[in-house]
Design a protein around this motif. Structure first.
Motif, PDB file in Angstrom:
ATOM      1  N   ALA A 288       0.878  -1.164   0.000  1.00 14.31           N
ATOM      2  CA  ALA A 288       0.000   0.000   0.000  1.00 14.31           C
ATOM      3  C   ALA A 288       0.908   1.204   0.000  1.00 14.31           C
ATOM      4  CB  ALA A 288      -0.898   0.000   1.228  1.00 14.31           C
TER       5      ALA A 288
ATOM      6  N   SER B  46       1.245   5.415   1.071  1.00 15.18           N
ATOM      7  CA  SER B  46       0.594   6.507   1.783  1.00 15.18           C
ATOM      8  C   SER B  46       1.434   7.774   1.721  1.00 15.18           C
ATOM      9  CB  SER B  46       0.380   6.125   3.249  1.00 15.18           C
ATOM     10  OG  SER B  46       1.628   5.931   3.869  1.00 15.18           O
TER      11      SER B  46
ATOM     12  N   THR C 205      -3.008  10.012   3.546  1.00 14.51           N
ATOM     13  CA  THR C 205      -3.776   9.573   2.385  1.00 14.51           C
ATOM     14  C   THR C 205      -3.169   8.247   1.952  1.00 14.51           C
ATOM     15  OG1 THR C 205      -3.949  11.883   1.743  1.00 14.51           O
ATOM     16  CG2 THR C 205      -4.614  10.249   0.103  1.00 14.51           C
ATOM     17  N   ARG C 206      -4.053   7.248   1.777  1.00 15.40           N
ATOM     18  CA  ARG C 206      -3.526   5.916   1.561  1.00 15.40           C
ATOM     19  C   ARG C 206      -4.170   5.282   0.341  1.00 15.40           C
ATOM     20  NH1 ARG C 206      -4.761   0.860   3.012  1.00 15.40           N
ATOM     21  NH2 ARG C 206      -3.065  -0.528   3.653  1.00 15.40           N
ATOM     22  N   TRP C 207      -3.372   4.570  -0.435  1.00 15.87           N
ATOM     23  CA  TRP C 207      -3.866   3.821  -1.584  1.00 15.87           C
ATOM     24  C   TRP C 207      -3.539   2.345  -1.385  1.00 15.87           C
ATOM     25  CZ3 TRP C 207      -1.376   8.486  -1.814  1.00 15.87           C
ATOM     26  CH2 TRP C 207      -1.976   9.525  -2.522  1.00 15.87           C
ATOM     27  N   SER C 208      -4.537   1.504  -1.512  1.00 17.85           N
ATOM     28  CA  SER C 208      -4.239   0.071  -1.557  1.00 17.85           C
ATOM     29  C   SER C 208      -3.658  -0.215  -2.940  1.00 17.85           C
ATOM     30  CB  SER C 208      -5.525  -0.739  -1.367  1.00 17.85           C
ATOM     31  OG  SER C 208      -6.358  -0.554  -2.502  1.00 17.85           O
ATOM     32  N   TRP C 209      -3.140  -1.410  -3.141  1.00 14.89           N
ATOM     33  CA  TRP C 209      -2.594  -1.764  -4.462  1.00 14.89           C
ATOM     34  C   TRP C 209      -3.649  -1.552  -5.553  1.00 14.89           C
ATOM     35  CZ3 TRP C 209       1.728  -2.276  -6.968  1.00 14.89           C
ATOM     36  CH2 TRP C 209       1.776  -2.989  -8.160  1.00 14.89           C
TER      37      TRP C 209
ATOM     38  N   GLU D 153      -6.336   0.368  -5.507  1.00 18.23           N
ATOM     39  CA  GLU D 153      -6.626   1.799  -5.694  1.00 18.23           C
ATOM     40  C   GLU D 153      -5.492   2.490  -6.454  1.00 18.23           C
ATOM     41  OE1 GLU D 153      -9.216   2.320  -1.565  1.00 18.23           O
ATOM     42  OE2 GLU D 153      -7.049   2.630  -1.553  1.00 18.23           O
ATOM     43  N   PHE D 154      -4.283   2.111  -6.113  1.00 17.09           N
ATOM     44  CA  PHE D 154      -3.116   2.689  -6.788  1.00 17.09           C
ATOM     45  C   PHE D 154      -3.137   2.334  -8.272  1.00 17.09           C
ATOM     46  CE2 PHE D 154       1.305   1.809  -8.174  1.00 17.09           C
ATOM     47  CZ  PHE D 154       1.845   3.092  -8.096  1.00 17.09           C
TER      48      PHE D 154
ATOM     49  N   LEU E 203      -5.234   4.348 -10.724  1.00 18.41           N
ATOM     50  CA  LEU E 203      -4.839   5.724 -11.055  1.00 18.41           C
ATOM     51  C   LEU E 203      -4.276   5.773 -12.480  1.00 18.41           C
ATOM     52  CD1 LEU E 203      -2.983   6.583  -7.697  1.00 18.41           C
ATOM     53  CD2 LEU E 203      -5.221   7.455  -8.431  1.00 18.41           C
TER      54      LEU E 203
ATOM     55  N   LEU F 216      -0.429  11.655  -7.522  1.00 17.65           N
ATOM     56  CA  LEU F 216      -0.596  11.270  -6.116  1.00 17.65           C
ATOM     57  C   LEU F 216      -0.781  12.496  -5.226  1.00 17.65           C
ATOM     58  CD1 LEU F 216       2.113   8.459  -6.083  1.00 17.65           C
ATOM     59  CD2 LEU F 216      -0.352   8.114  -5.843  1.00 17.65           C
TER      60      LEU F 216
END
Ligand SMILES: Cc1cc2nc3c(=O)[nH]c(=O)nc-3n(C[C@H](O)[C@H](O)[C@H](O)COP(=O)(O)OP(=O)(O)OC[C@H]3O[C@@H](n4cnc5c(N)ncnc54)[C@H](O)[C@@H]3O)c2cc1C
Lengths: 200, 237
Positions: free
Chosen positions: A46, A48, A57-61, A63-64, A67, A97
């Protein structure tokens, strides 16, 4: 110019304008890290961004990976003196990001799985200068080279392009990362040969 | 720190393809065990090439020693192994690197794993360990092609006896007559069997990239805390 070494003529002689001073071109992709290669399991990765006020602010795999991505064609320069031309990466721009991030901090620290850190001024990450890359040469990034994802900041020596990156924290003043406290330069511009802490 | 002009004051043939160079460096104040220097060569037309070499000398030694393995199609190492003589000069900068180091204040057991010329900084650690009277257990796993490729062969026994160190040599091609151990490439099993037992040890692994990857991956897979493993990758495959 240094003292002439009798009988030494050198091999890698092309005076390529793409080659920063003191570097030689390699076609391999050498591996340099301070410790073992971390084995990051699926679902564990993940990313952040933590601001100077502590907002995360965090992105899981997944969610990332949702993008927008960019293809990056660039030269890279390692402080151990190899440069590699025309490398191809795919990743998410740091500009993407940082879209929703409120900050007035000037400095960042990149944090990696395995505990590695490296400091980079924020302005060196924005404006199309840096990515979180997850593919190299059309393939998922090898663990040895930082997979599943690494920072890519090609205009600085490659130790700034933190492998196995998992986040950035923002800071009002500059702190030093792993190699920077272990004798390397705080900034690391290859064109100025900012290798070691005393190369001011 | 600036580039300094070092005098080559001694040369020792280590193996058919490697040499130790003893350097007198003006202003040298010694180094930490495990650190390296950069050596720079300059051609008559000003062309320069520099590479890193780990110190094999002990931390406080007055002379700096490096042990260089010849890479047949390399640029710098052939010159250092075949070209240079006592009385010649070289440019150097250092000591460098603050991570792959061992300090006499460390009290935990030490595991050293080296392949080929990767023995250089490990010998520096052994020498420094002896010099400091440190009593922490230390052991060495050393991978070499054949007996004639053992660096420091005449000293290694004395050195390890003095350090109270345990040494395991892994011959990858052939072993001396009467050899009881295994012959062949180091594998994960050999590494983890060898490493078993030392709680809280610090591990230093040094050698060509693939060798370092194999040894460090094996230890991590066996449950060793990655934070206790320091690696120095000399490059190559
Ligand atoms: C911190 C550090 C410490 C080092 N300490 C030592 C040392 O104590 N003794 C020593 O001999 N070397 C050491 N090295 C390696 C050294 O810096 C050079 O890379 C090596 O001498 C080859 O340089 P070259 O100019 O001869 O070859 P180059 O012209 O740079 O390269 C020729 C070819 O050799 C390959 N190659 C480079 N290194 C290796 C390797 N280790 N194994 C297999 N192939 C390789 C390259 O990939 C390339 O294909 C160290 C490297 C680092 C980063």
């Amino acid at each position: 110019m240094g003292i002439v070494t009798p009988g030494f003529f050198g091999k890698h002689r092309e005076a390529d304008p793409k080659l920063p001073p003191g570097q030689y071109e390699t076609k391999d992709f050498p591996v340099l890290s301070a410790g073992p290669t971390p084995n990051i399991h699926d679902g564990e990765w993940a990313f952040s961004i933590t601001t100077e006020t502590g907002e995360v602010t965090r992105w899981s795999w997944d969610e990332f990976r949702a993008l927008p991505v960019e293809d990056v064609h660039t030269d890279i320069h390692c402080v151990t003196r190899w440069s590699k031309f025309d490398t191809d990466w795919r990743g998410v721009s740091l500009d993407t990001l940082f879209e929703g991030i409120e900050t007035s901090a000037g400095y960042t620290m990149a944090h990696s799985f395995g505990g590695y850190t490296t400091n980079v001024p924020l302005e060196d990450l924005l404006g199309g200068k840096a990515w979180v890359a997850f593919e190299y040469d059309g393939e998922p990034l090898d663990p040895e080279h930082g997979g599943p994802a690494r920072l890519l900041v090609p205009h600085l020596y490659f130790w700034k392009s933190a492998k196995w990156v998992k986040g950035l924290s923002l800071h009002d003043s500059e702190e030093l990362g792993f190699w920077e406290v272990n004798g390397y330069h705080a900034y690391g511009d290859p064109w100025k040969e900012e290798r070691y802490y005393y190369d001011s | 720190m600036e580039w300094a002009v070092a005098d080559v004051v001694g040369i020792r043939e280590e193996t058919p393809t490697a040499r130790t160079l003893m350097l007198r460096i003006p202003g040298w104040k010694g180094a930490l065990a495990g650190q390296h220097i950069d050596i720079r060569l300059t051609a008559p037309d000003g062309y320069q090439a520099a590479r890193s070499y780990s110190l094999s000398s002990a931390a406080g030694d007055e002379l700096a020693a490096v042990s260089v393995e010849l890479m047949p199609d390399g640029e710098v190492s052939p010159y250092l192994v075949r070209g240079i003589s006592v009385g010649d000069q070289l440019e150097v900068i250092g000591p460098l690197g603050g991570w792959f180091v061992w300090r006499p204040e460390q009290t935990e057991p030490v595991r050293l794993i080296g392949g080929g010329s990767g023995i250089a900084p490990l010998v520096s650690i052994l020498r420094t360990h002896i010099r400091s009277g440190n009593t922490a257990p230390v052991k060495l796993l050393y991978s070499v092609r054949t007996p004639e490729y053992v660096y420091f062969s005449d000293e290694l026994d004395a050195l390890t006896a003095e350090a109270g160190a345990e040494v395991a040599i892994q011959y990858t091609r052939h072993a001396p007559p009467g050899w009881q151990g295994t012959i062949g490439r180091l594998d994960a099993r050999r590494v983890t069997d060898w490493a078993e037992g030392d709680q809280n040890a610090s591990t230093y692994i040094c050698g060509p990239t693939r060798f370092v990857e194999l040894a460090s991956d094996a230890l991590v897979a066996a449950g060793v805390d990655p934070a206790t493993i320091r690696t120095e990758r000399f490059g190559g495959a």
